[in-house]
Design a protein around this motif. Structure first.
Motif, mmCIF file in Angstrom:
data_model
loop_
_atom_site.group_PDB
_atom_site.id
_atom_site.type_symbol
_atom_site.label_atom_id
_atom_site.label_comp_id
_atom_site.label_asym_id
_atom_site.label_seq_id
_atom_site.Cartn_x
_atom_site.Cartn_y
_atom_site.Cartn_z
ATOM 1 N N PRO A 403 0.719 -1.212 -0.146
ATOM 2 C CA PRO A 403 -0.123 0.059 -0.083
ATOM 3 C C PRO A 403 0.761 1.354 -0.007
ATOM 4 C CG PRO A 403 0.169 -1.130 2.041
ATOM 5 C CD PRO A 403 0.596 -1.986 1.329
ATOM 6 N N ASP A 404 2.214 1.280 0.509
ATOM 7 C CA ASP A 404 2.714 2.283 0.460
ATOM 8 C C ASP A 404 4.427 2.418 0.334
ATOM 9 O OD1 ASP A 404 3.401 0.989 2.733
ATOM 10 O OD2 ASP A 404 2.923 2.454 4.281
ATOM 11 N N LEU A 405 4.769 1.664 -0.747
ATOM 12 C CA LEU A 405 6.142 1.178 -1.036
ATOM 13 C C LEU A 405 6.803 2.511 -1.898
ATOM 14 C CD1 LEU A 405 6.210 -2.367 -1.475
ATOM 15 C CD2 LEU A 405 6.637 -1.213 0.695
ATOM 16 N N PRO A 406 7.997 3.347 -1.353
ATOM 17 C CA PRO A 406 8.200 4.216 -2.325
ATOM 18 C C PRO A 406 8.792 3.751 -3.750
ATOM 19 C CG PRO A 406 9.136 4.308 0.081
ATOM 20 C CD PRO A 406 8.418 3.047 -0.117
ATOM 21 N N GLU A 407 9.390 2.512 -3.573
ATOM 22 C CA GLU A 407 9.858 1.787 -4.831
ATOM 23 C C GLU A 407 8.681 1.532 -5.873
ATOM 24 O OE1 GLU A 407 10.148 0.774 -1.752
ATOM 25 O OE2 GLU A 407 11.849 -0.789 -1.740
ATOM 26 N N HIS A 408 7.609 1.306 -5.423
ATOM 27 C CA HIS A 408 6.511 0.800 -6.211
ATOM 28 C C HIS A 408 5.194 1.598 -5.941
ATOM 29 C CE1 HIS A 408 8.828 -2.680 -7.698
ATOM 30 N NE2 HIS A 408 9.292 -2.534 -6.269
#
Length: 667
Positions: A403-408
């Protein structure tokens, strides 16, 4: 070995009374077991609660008679059918085949095959020579030339490239014969074949057209991968997935191609008809033998499927395998993944494709193995345009659990869980990355499995006929979905961590719904491992563990451990017995483990002619009995006797009686 008719274990269980060890009143019940080995095996399976005993073997591995062997096996040949009877006589009640799709000339992996078209390599050419439903379309001398020209050693290792070319030439001849005689208006069976071909083409037009066009377009664009097509017309790459304003142009281009390649498409349909009719005949054979036939639904898509159905796949991401106990670096699969934005409409998009695949599978098989079901519930995805795919896989993420991955950042729109439901202390591929789910969230993760369950029910199959290849990892969402449907996982006992009582591969940790096995097509055969364990002085540890599982009493554990440690072949039989003594009600045996073979069938992550090629030895009936007598192949009666003695309990007297009968089976 004496072989007779089956004695149903349900009858044995229903009529067993108080049977004493050697009392006269034991005779009536024992008579119901029968005097043949298969009857005793079936009775033992029933008493141990084993619902399915399945032999796993892929099509190329089947043996063929000398006069029909093209350098690759098939269950449709006379030799293949004889091997199926051999398996049934031993007591197996099911056969697990590999994926059945068409593969390319330079890739033998069945897991890269087509999802609808059947492999034409499994067409038994001898059936095209003889009179019958296919009308004697192939000249006997053509078959003799193909058989005589097969590479040396191909009876032991399939030669995919040679078989592919030889089979294609034979099918071209058969098709030319069919068309020539049809034009001459020859009556009889050919007229019936033409009617069957026309009906088959109409019934399967949706996938026949797409699969049939891919080959000619690859030749036209001089590339076997549609992303490599260049030049005019540019529309060919998106023929079935037109962009904005391209619908009319793609339709016109498609009609032009269908007209240009009309004969090629008819040839493609002709070959597919033969493949499907021979498979239907195989279903009749296995049903008469009392064998359930399991298909294999691979998680990946062939290049032509990725092209033909690209409109239902998620753009920008591909599916792979994350780092795991089995593959610490992860694996680059390069498979497309279904677009979850299209899940809402079950009548179109990805769910419609899933339903079409499952309907066909349940029409053609009694049960279905789901290859890597993680990919249906919580697929691991990575950026499709990454310059280093392996590094991208290692830095990938779960499609519905990010829900909140900077890379994705793009994956946030597909997240089913909230940030509060994640355990950041573990890697995001770990089983415990997701910590909790509501029933509504489980339902969202289960969309594809729910579709599969509905397809099974519509075709008269039980959900328990779905086999889930869950190996070392079981992410929390996947576990929740399996629980929702009452499905189990795989327990591969050769991989068990003997130092960890909670290890997933230890037999005592299995559940009744699980499938348990010593090894799979991706692991070394047990007989090869014995040599490794012996060199590493690991036999003692294996023996000590097996003694805790199989000794009839704690007082006998020490003696059993010493005996097994000093005799690797006895330890092997105990390793098999451990399967039957476990709580799992489904046992699977790979053919190499059954026959005492040491050669590897597939080494994951490698490419080459040696992979996917191991075959059943031509003299398997003689060699198996000789090796079994020496303990160098699976001795099913002996393994079952060990398991019966280990189980004890309220039925220990009955189990002891049956164990003695099994131990007296000739070797």
């Amino acid at each position: 070995m004496r072989v007779g008719g089956p004695i149903r274990s349900s009858l044995y269980l229903a009529t067993m009374k108080d049977v004493g060890n050697d009392r006269a009143d034991a005779a009536p019940a024992e008579a119901r077991w029968g005097d043949d080995e298969r009857g005793l095996v079936e009775a033992a399976l029933g008493l141990l609660g084993i619902r399915n005993l399945v032999l796993a073997i892929h099509d190329p591995s089947f043996p063929s008679d000398d006069a029909e062997d093209i350098g690759r096996g098939s269950p449709n040949t006379d030799g293949g059918r004889r091997f199926l009877r051999f398996a049934r006589d031993l007591g197996f009640n099911g056969v697990q085949l590999g994926p059945q799709g068409e593969t390319s000339a330079d890739n033998a992996s069945p897991y890269d095959g087509t999802i609808f078209s059947r492999s034409t390599l499994s067409i038994a050419l001898a059936r095209l020579v003889e009179d019958g439903p296919s009308g004697a379309l192939l000249r006997p001398e053509s078959l003799r030339e193909i058989v005589a020209g097969r590479p040396p050693g191909s009876e032991a290792r399939a030669h995919h490239g040679h078989a592919y070319r030889a089979q294609r030439a034979a099918l071209r001849e058969a098709y030319a014969s069919f068309e020539g005689r049809r034009r001459r208006d020859e009556p009889g069976e050919l007229a019936d074949l033409e009617r069957r071909l026309d009906a088959f083409t109409r019934r399967n037009a949706a996938w026949l057209e797409r699969d049939g066009l891919y080959g000619p377009l690859c030749a036209e664009h001089r590339s076997g991968w549609f992303h490599g097509w260049s030049g005019e017309p540019e529309l060919d790459r998106r023929l079935y997935a037109p962009g904005p304003g391209e619908v009319v142009a793609c339709g016109e281009r498609r009609r032009a191609l269908l007209d240009r390649y009309r004969d090629e498409l008819r040839f493609y349909a002709f070959c597919q008809l033969l493949a499907h009719e021979q498979h239907a005949a195989l279903r009749t054979v296995t049903a008469e033998l009392g064998l359930k036939l399991y298909g294999d639904l691979q998680i990946g898509y062939s290049p032509q499927d990725a092209w033909a159905y690209q409109s239902v796949f998620l753009r920008g991401y591909l599916m792979g395998a994350p780092p795991s106990r089995t593959n610490p670096e992860g694996q680059v699969w390069s498979y497309p993944v279904l677009d979850p934005a299209q899940y809402e409409d079950a009548s179109s998009g990805g769910l419609a494709l899933v339903r079409a695949r499952m309907d066909k599978m349940f029409d053609e098989f009694d049960g279905v193995r789901l290859d890597h079901p993680h990919g249906l519930v919580c697929p691991w995805v990575y950026a499709a345009d990454a310059p280093d795919p392996l590094r991208a896989v290692q830095g990938g993420a779960r499609l519905f659990s990010s829900p909140d991955l900077p890379e994705h950042p793009l994956l946030a729109r597909y997240a089913i869980v909230s940030p509060a439901q994640l355990n950041r202390a573990v890697p995001r591929y770990a089983d415990g990355w997701v910590t909790s789910l509501s029933p509504e969230q489980v339902g969202r993760y289960s969309v594809i499995f729910d579709t599969i369950a509905r397809c099974a029910e519509a075709r008269g199959r039980a959900i328990s006929d779905v086999v889930c290849e869950v190996l070392s990892t079981l992410p929390f969402p996947l576990g929740a979905v399996l629980d929702r449907h009452g499905l189990g996982r795989f327990r591969v006992t050769q991989k068990a961590d003997l130092d960890n009582p909670k290890d997933v591969y230890r037999s005592e940790n299995a559940a009744p719904a699980d499938w348990i096995m010593v090894g799979t097509h991706d692991t070394p055969p047990l007989w090869r491992l014995l040599d490794t364990w012996e060199r590493a002085s690991a036999l003692g540890r294996q023996a000590a563990y097996l003694a805790t599982r199989l000794a009839p009493s704690p007082a006998e554990e020490g003696a059993m451990a010493r005996a097994l440690a000093s005799d690797p072949r006895a330890l092997a039989q105990a390793k098999f017995a451990d399967l039957f003594a476990s709580p799992a009600s489904n046992v699977m045996v790979f053919f190499a483990d059954l026959l005492g073979m040491k050669e590897i069938y597939n080494t994951p992550g490698t490419v080459g002619d040696h992979n996917w090629s191991l075959r059943v030895p031509r003299d398997y009936e003689r060699s198996y009995l000789e090796m079994r007598a020496r303990g160098a192949a699976l001795d099913l009666p002996r393994a079952l006797a060990l398991a019966l003695r280990a189980r004890g309990g309220a039925e220990s007297v009955e189990r002891g009686n049956l164990a003695r009968r099994l131990e007296r089976c000739p070797r």
